[in-house]
Design a protein around this motif. Structure first.
Motif, PDB file in Angstrom:
ATOM      1  N   ALA A   1       1.176  -1.488   0.596  1.00 18.36           N
ATOM      2  CA  ALA A   1       0.250  -0.066  -0.101  1.00 18.36           C
ATOM      3  C   ALA A   1       0.524   1.105   0.398  1.00 18.36           C
ATOM      4  O   ALA A   1       0.384   2.527  -0.951  1.00 18.36           O
ATOM      5  CB  ALA A   1      -0.662   0.152   1.083  1.00 18.36           C
ATOM      6  N   GLU A   2       2.163   1.254   0.684  1.00 19.29           N
ATOM      7  CA  GLU A   2       2.918   2.167   1.273  1.00 19.29           C
ATOM      8  C   GLU A   2       3.861   2.637  -0.907  1.00 19.29           C
ATOM      9  O   GLU A   2       3.611   4.111  -1.331  1.00 19.29           O
ATOM     10  CB  GLU A   2       4.214   2.099   1.325  1.00 19.29           C
ATOM     11  CG  GLU A   2       5.039   3.303   2.165  1.00 19.29           C
ATOM     12  CD  GLU A   2       5.704   2.355   2.973  1.00 19.29           C
ATOM     13  OE1 GLU A   2       6.083   3.650   4.070  1.00 19.29           O
ATOM     14  OE2 GLU A   2       5.969   1.423   3.020  1.00 19.29           O
ATOM     15  N   GLN A   3       3.728   1.708  -0.887  1.00 19.93           N
ATOM     16  CA  GLN A   3       4.253   1.680  -2.181  1.00 19.93           C
ATOM     17  C   GLN A   3       3.981   2.599  -3.545  1.00 19.93           C
ATOM     18  O   GLN A   3       3.903   3.167  -4.539  1.00 19.93           O
ATOM     19  CB  GLN A   3       4.619   0.186  -3.079  1.00 19.93           C
ATOM     20  CG  GLN A   3       5.753  -0.644  -2.143  1.00 19.93           C
ATOM     21  CD  GLN A   3       5.995  -1.833  -2.592  1.00 19.93           C
ATOM     22  OE1 GLN A   3       5.253  -2.472  -3.219  1.00 19.93           O
ATOM     23  NE2 GLN A   3       7.342  -2.829  -1.763  1.00 19.93           N
ATOM     24  N   GLN A   4       2.402   1.892  -3.393  1.00 20.68           N
ATOM     25  CA  GLN A   4       0.863   2.566  -4.109  1.00 20.68           C
ATOM     26  C   GLN A   4       0.907   3.725  -3.906  1.00 20.68           C
ATOM     27  O   GLN A   4       0.734   4.433  -5.087  1.00 20.68           O
ATOM     28  CB  GLN A   4      -0.207   1.594  -4.340  1.00 20.68           C
ATOM     29  CG  GLN A   4      -1.617   1.877  -5.306  1.00 20.68           C
ATOM     30  CD  GLN A   4      -1.008   1.583  -6.797  1.00 20.68           C
ATOM     31  OE1 GLN A   4       0.255   1.670  -7.018  1.00 20.68           O
ATOM     32  NE2 GLN A   4      -2.021   2.305  -7.943  1.00 20.68           N
ATOM     33  N   ARG A   5       0.618   4.203  -2.790  1.00 23.93           N
ATOM     34  CA  ARG A   5       1.022   5.444  -2.818  1.00 23.93           C
ATOM     35  C   ARG A   5       1.678   6.357  -3.308  1.00 23.93           C
ATOM     36  O   ARG A   5       2.146   7.738  -3.696  1.00 23.93           O
ATOM     37  CB  ARG A   5       0.805   5.954  -0.951  1.00 23.93           C
ATOM     38  CG  ARG A   5      -0.041   7.319  -0.385  1.00 23.93           C
ATOM     39  CD  ARG A   5       0.408   7.099   0.851  1.00 23.93           C
ATOM     40  NE  ARG A   5      -0.016   9.013   0.997  1.00 23.93           N
ATOM     41  CZ  ARG A   5       0.002   9.366   2.076  1.00 23.93           C
ATOM     42  NH1 ARG A   5       0.256   8.707   3.529  1.00 23.93           N
ATOM     43  NH2 ARG A   5      -0.307  10.934   2.438  1.00 23.93           N
ATOM     44  N   PHE A   6       3.260   5.944  -2.752  1.00 26.95           N
ATOM     45  CA  PHE A   6       3.864   6.724  -3.482  1.00 26.95           C
ATOM     46  C   PHE A   6       4.248   6.539  -4.894  1.00 26.95           C
ATOM     47  O   PHE A   6       4.867   7.883  -5.387  1.00 26.95           O
ATOM     48  CB  PHE A   6       5.504   6.045  -3.089  1.00 26.95           C
ATOM     49  CG  PHE A   6       7.180   6.519  -3.242  1.00 26.95           C
ATOM     50  CD1 PHE A   6       7.825   7.005  -2.633  1.00 26.95           C
ATOM     51  CD2 PHE A   6       7.400   6.483  -4.561  1.00 26.95           C
ATOM     52  CE1 PHE A   6       8.785   8.014  -2.575  1.00 26.95           C
ATOM     53  CE2 PHE A   6       8.772   6.597  -4.494  1.00 26.95           C
ATOM     54  CZ  PHE A   6       9.216   7.838  -3.938  1.00 26.95           C
ATOM     55  N   CYS A   7       4.296   5.689  -5.939  1.00 27.77           N
ATOM     56  CA  CYS A   7       3.584   5.482  -6.964  1.00 27.77           C
ATOM     57  C   CYS A   7       2.994   6.740  -7.733  1.00 27.77           C
ATOM     58  O   CYS A   7       2.918   7.334  -8.975  1.00 27.77           O
ATOM     59  CB  CYS A   7       3.096   4.215  -7.568  1.00 27.77           C
ATOM     60  SG  CYS A   7       4.773   3.064  -7.372  1.00 27.77           S
ATOM     61  N   ARG A   8       1.951   6.727  -6.987  1.00 27.54           N
ATOM     62  CA  ARG A   8       0.725   7.346  -7.279  1.00 27.54           C
ATOM     63  C   ARG A   8       0.485   9.186  -6.839  1.00 27.54           C
ATOM     64  O   ARG A   8       0.200   9.748  -8.012  1.00 27.54           O
ATOM     65  CB  ARG A   8      -1.190   7.336  -6.325  1.00 27.54           C
ATOM     66  CG  ARG A   8      -1.495   5.151  -6.788  1.00 27.54           C
ATOM     67  CD  ARG A   8      -2.922   5.550  -6.266  1.00 27.54           C
ATOM     68  NE  ARG A   8      -3.566   6.181  -6.525  1.00 27.54           N
ATOM     69  CZ  ARG A   8      -4.776   6.716  -7.218  1.00 27.54           C
ATOM     70  NH1 ARG A   8      -4.642   5.475  -8.169  1.00 27.54           N
ATOM     71  NH2 ARG A   8      -5.596   6.966  -7.289  1.00 27.54           N
ATOM     72  N   GLU A   9       1.560   9.563  -6.103  1.00 29.03           N
ATOM     73  CA  GLU A   9       1.594  11.228  -5.613  1.00 29.03           C
ATOM     74  C   GLU A   9       3.287  11.574  -5.668  1.00 29.03           C
ATOM     75  O   GLU A   9       2.648  13.041  -6.150  1.00 29.03           O
ATOM     76  CB  GLU A   9       1.206  10.698  -4.130  1.00 29.03           C
ATOM     77  CG  GLU A   9      -0.154  10.226  -3.375  1.00 29.03           C
ATOM     78  CD  GLU A   9      -0.786  10.370  -2.125  1.00 29.03           C
ATOM     79  OE1 GLU A   9       0.169  11.011  -1.264  1.00 29.03           O
ATOM     80  OE2 GLU A   9      -1.617   9.675  -1.153  1.00 29.03           O
ATOM     81  N   VAL A  10       3.559  10.864  -5.601  1.00 23.95           N
ATOM     82  CA  VAL A  10       5.235  11.151  -6.503  1.00 23.95           C
ATOM     83  C   VAL A  10       5.151  11.841  -8.103  1.00 23.95           C
ATOM     84  O   VAL A  10       4.435  10.521  -8.542  1.00 23.95           O
ATOM     85  CB  VAL A  10       6.491  10.851  -6.356  1.00 23.95           C
ATOM     86  CG1 VAL A  10       7.645  11.620  -6.833  1.00 23.95           C
ATOM     87  CG2 VAL A  10       6.934  10.335  -4.870  1.00 23.95           C
ATOM     88  N   ASP A  11       5.120  13.102  -8.339  1.00 21.18           N
ATOM     89  CA  ASP A  11       5.465  13.965  -9.065  1.00 21.18           C
ATOM     90  C   ASP A  11       6.560  13.948 -10.383  1.00 21.18           C
ATOM     91  O   ASP A  11       7.389  14.997 -10.358  1.00 21.18           O
ATOM     92  CB  ASP A  11       4.271  15.163  -9.450  1.00 21.18           C
ATOM     93  CG  ASP A  11       4.028  15.746 -10.744  1.00 21.18           C
ATOM     94  OD1 ASP A  11       4.252  15.238 -11.761  1.00 21.18           O
ATOM     95  OD2 ASP A  11       4.042  17.062 -11.089  1.00 21.18           O
ATOM     96  N   SER A  12       6.718  12.824 -10.495  1.00 25.82           N
ATOM     97  CA  SER A  12       8.052  12.247 -10.933  1.00 25.82           C
ATOM     98  C   SER A  12       7.993  11.770 -12.814  1.00 25.82           C
ATOM     99  O   SER A  12       6.939  10.759 -12.648  1.00 25.82           O
ATOM    100  CB  SER A  12       9.230  11.530 -10.271  1.00 25.82           C
ATOM    101  OG  SER A  12       8.890  12.877  -9.991  1.00 25.82           O
ATOM    102  N   SER A  13       8.943  11.931 -13.926  1.00 23.75           N
ATOM    103  CA  SER A  13       8.327  11.156 -15.379  1.00 23.75           C
ATOM    104  C   SER A  13       8.627   9.946 -14.667  1.00 23.75           C
ATOM    105  O   SER A  13       8.081   8.808 -15.623  1.00 23.75           O
ATOM    106  CB  SER A  13       9.369  11.608 -16.233  1.00 23.75           C
ATOM    107  OG  SER A  13      10.279  11.417 -15.870  1.00 23.75           O
ATOM    108  N   SER A  14       9.384   8.750 -13.438  1.00 24.45           N
ATOM    109  CA  SER A  14       9.873   8.231 -13.128  1.00 24.45           C
ATOM    110  C   SER A  14       9.756   7.356 -12.190  1.00 24.45           C
ATOM    111  O   SER A  14       9.935   8.231 -10.945  1.00 24.45           O
ATOM    112  CB  SER A  14      11.305   7.251 -14.462  1.00 24.45           C
ATOM    113  OG  SER A  14      10.961   7.046 -15.072  1.00 24.45           O
TER     114      SER A  14
END
Length: 423
Positions: free
Chosen positions: A356-369
């Motif tokens: 869940a933490e991984q998914q939150r990071f992927c959704r909310e970090v505004d980066s190209s990768s």
């Protein structure tokens, strides 16, 4: 198809651009096998000219070092055996990829009786500007040919001779494959010809790879789309749930794998619950490899003299060297907010054992990768399966992240019917 008379060395930029505009149509309509043949011949020509190109590059490296070129830029400039082999491997991988143009997708029948679809087509004429790395000449030329685009290349002054020799091998390959001379190299470091080209409306896209000054200049001058990133302030965030042995491996590799590249880690964020166990051994390992840590107050309280005091400007800085900023954060939300504030929207990694933490990071970090349990050094077109890349885009339009073949194309609508008319 007969080759045109344009030369790979654009001594007359206006004439070279005229030739590229004339070449883009025949290149775009050429068979995929013919373009792949040109890339295969390019690779063979580069292998044949290896000794000459490496001799020229060695002389350029010696001059640049004597002139005081920084260590990160010197590392980018070198085209030794390993880097030369990598350049050739990139061409082989690119050649093996499917033809990026002419494909039809999103086909759909409409109630009116028409069938709509989209077709991938080349952009046209691409201006590619870059510094130091001569291998980028090969990547840029081959990517443009494979994607059916004409290209005008302008490399850094430090690698001028290497670049001209590499571009000459592509010029030769295109002629051998019966294609127009659709790649031209500006043979000068003078700014005036480049400014004139950037202002020419016949250029369809500009891709600058270099320092922030170069990118800003291009954005101010160009009359078309600019695909670029200004900085690569990449973060590794170690969460409380992380496997700390994994976190150490990733942090070390991300920093020292090649510190002069834009995908090297410049900032380390550590959850406060993991800091005491992770940072002392990690700091010792990094110090043994020559890395200087610049930390927040909490980091320095934990590490003492093993970390210098970080200034405000350290948090958003791209070092391109053996320096790493370090910040201890209270939770993942704070890490995400920190990255979105100080990051450059390039590449950021979370080391975490919590899905869940991984998914939150992927959704909310505004980066190209956004990477999970993976070194930032993988943010690269070749590693992403693109064969090669023309650069990394941190913008949100047209292409984002490593730009490979698809990023050098656009799509047009194709509509078919059996004589439908609109009521």
């Amino acid at each position: 198809m007969a080759a045109s008379s344009a030369s790979s060395s654009a001594a007359d930029p206006a004439a070279a651009l005229d030739a590229l505009v004339a070449a883009k149509g025949p290149l775009a309509s050429s068979a995929a096998a013919q373009r792949d043949d040109a890339i295969e011949r390019f690779e063979a020509n580069l292998e044949q000219a290896r000794a000459e190109i490496q001799e020229a590059n060695a002389a350029e490296c010696a001059r640049a070092e004597a002139d005081g070129l920084s260590a990160p830029l010197l590392r980018r400039l070198r085209l030794d055996g390993r880097h030369y082999d990598g350049m050739l491997a990139s061409l082989r991988a690119l050649r093996a990829l499917p033809d990026p143009i002419g494909g039809v997708f999103d086909e759909s029948e409409q109630p009116s009786g028409i069938t709509t679809a989209r077709m991938r087509v080349p952009l046209g004429v691409i201006c590619f500007i870059y510094e130091s790395r001569p291998a980028v000449t090969a990547d840029g030329a081959a990517l443009c040919v494979k994607s059916g685009n004409a290209a005008i290349l302008r490399g850094g002054k430090e690698a001028l001779q290497s670049n001209l020799l590499i571009a000459a091998q592509m010029d030769r390959a295109l002629k051998e494959a019966g294609l127009p001379a659709a790649v031209a190299m500006l043979p000068t470091a003078d700014r005036a010809p480049l400014d004139a080209i950037l202002a020419d409306p016949r250029i369809d896209m500009v891709i600058p790879r270099g320092g922030p000054g170069l990118v800003r200049k291009v954005k101010e001058t160009a009359r078309c789309m600019v695909l670029a990133h200004l900085d690569g302030n990449c973060h590794v965030y170690v969460a409380a749930s992380a496997d700390l042995a994994m976190a150490r491996r990733i942090a070390v590799n991300a920093k020292i794998g090649n510190p002069s590249t834009c995908n090297a880690a410049e900032s380390l964020l550590v959850h406060e619950d993991a800091a005491a166990a992770l940072l002392p051994p990690l700091a010792a390992e990094l110090a043994a490899k020559g890395v200087v840590l610049r930390g927040c107050e909490a980091t320095r309280a934990l590490l003492g003299d093993a970390a210098e005091a970080a200034a405000e400007e350290d948090w958003g800085r791209e070092y391109l060297d053996l320096v790493l900023s370090c910040k201890i954060v209270p939770d993942t939300a704070a890490a995400i907010a920190w990255i979105n504030r100080y990051g450059s929207h390039h590449t950021d990694c979370i080391v975490s054992g919590d899905a869940a933490e991984q998914q939150r990071f992927c959704r909310e970090v505004d980066s190209s990768s956004v990477l999970v349990n993976t070194s930032t050094r993988f943010a690269d077109g070749y590693e992403y399966g693109l064969g090669a890349e023309t650069g990394i885009s941190t913008g949100k339009f047209h292409a984002r992240g490593p730009v490979g073949l698809e990023g050098l194309t656009t799509a047009k609508w194709v509509v078919r019917s059996a004589g439908a008319v609109r009521e």
